[in-house]
Design a protein around this motif. Structure first.
Motif, mmCIF file in Angstrom:
data_model
loop_
_atom_site.group_PDB
_atom_site.id
_atom_site.type_symbol
_atom_site.label_atom_id
_atom_site.label_comp_id
_atom_site.label_asym_id
_atom_site.label_seq_id
_atom_site.Cartn_x
_atom_site.Cartn_y
_atom_site.Cartn_z
ATOM 1 N N SER A 1 0.863 4.423 -2.648
ATOM 2 C CA SER A 1 0.257 5.674 -2.204
ATOM 3 C C SER A 1 1.236 6.816 -2.013
ATOM 4 O O SER A 1 0.825 7.910 -1.675
ATOM 5 C CB SER A 1 -0.498 5.438 -0.895
ATOM 6 N N LYS B 1 -6.974 1.560 4.352
ATOM 7 C CA LYS B 1 -7.159 2.048 2.987
ATOM 8 C C LYS B 1 -8.440 2.873 2.896
ATOM 9 O O LYS B 1 -8.463 3.923 2.241
ATOM 10 C CB LYS B 1 -7.184 0.874 1.997
ATOM 11 N N TRP C 1 0.832 -1.198 0.000
ATOM 12 C CA TRP C 1 0.000 0.000 0.000
ATOM 13 C C TRP C 1 0.869 1.252 0.000
ATOM 14 O O TRP C 1 0.601 2.222 -0.693
ATOM 15 C CB TRP C 1 -0.938 -0.028 1.203
#
Length: 164
Positions: free
Chosen positions: A15, A51, A11
């Motif tokens: 990101s 998330k 992640w």
């Protein structure tokens, strides 16, 4: 059991880019030891929750108009009973209306079941600001609670003292 760090690493890689709207996601900081977090929640539950919180935070930050460049943390705490609490640590501080919108959006995300308090932080840069380089957040409420305790506190214990 999957490692929390491994799950979040993917992640983080996805990101950490500057968006066209001026919001930069700088990743997740574990504020408790990985074994502590793993004993309280699985990566399969924590990662999707974070998330969704990131999506809510990013949505609020994107919707903000005319804010000064800022950098900071959204601190996320969850505990049994599907409860969540959030603290912001931005320099300069976000306008109060934006802070309220961000926290309201994050609080609307359904909290996974956990076996104890879990605390993490997410880094952001806003309006052209870059995500902070310091390793840990220091929300004002935390500093006051730590000083009042008169002794070092584990992050989970600190959060429990100031949970509203």
């Amino acid at each position: 059991m999957r490692s929390i760090l491994v799950f979040l690493a993917g992640w983080l890689c996805a990101s950490g880019v500057q968006a066209a709207n001026g919001v930069t996601a700088g990743g997740v900081v574990l504020l408790q030891a990985e074994p502590v977090i793993q004993a309280r929640v699985t990566a399969d539950k924590l990662a999707p929750y974070l998330k969704q919180v990131d999506t809510a935070a990013t949505h609020a930050l994107k919707a903000a108009a005319s804010v000064p460049a800022s950098a900071g943390f959204v601190v996320v705490a969850i505990r049994p009973g599907e409860q969540s609490a959030f603290w912001l640590d931005f320099t300069p501080p976000l306008p109060q209306a934006l802070a309220n919108d961000l926290i309201a959006g994050a609080k609307a995300v359904r909290v996974p079941m956990v076996k104890g308090t879990v605390v993490v932080a997410m880094k952001y840069g806003v309006a052209g600001g870059t995500a902070p380089s310091q390793p840990m957040p220091a929300p004002k409420e935390w500093s006051a609670a730590a000083k009042a305790a008169g002794k070092p506190l584990e992050i989970g214990d600190l959060v429990e003292r100031i949970w509203k």
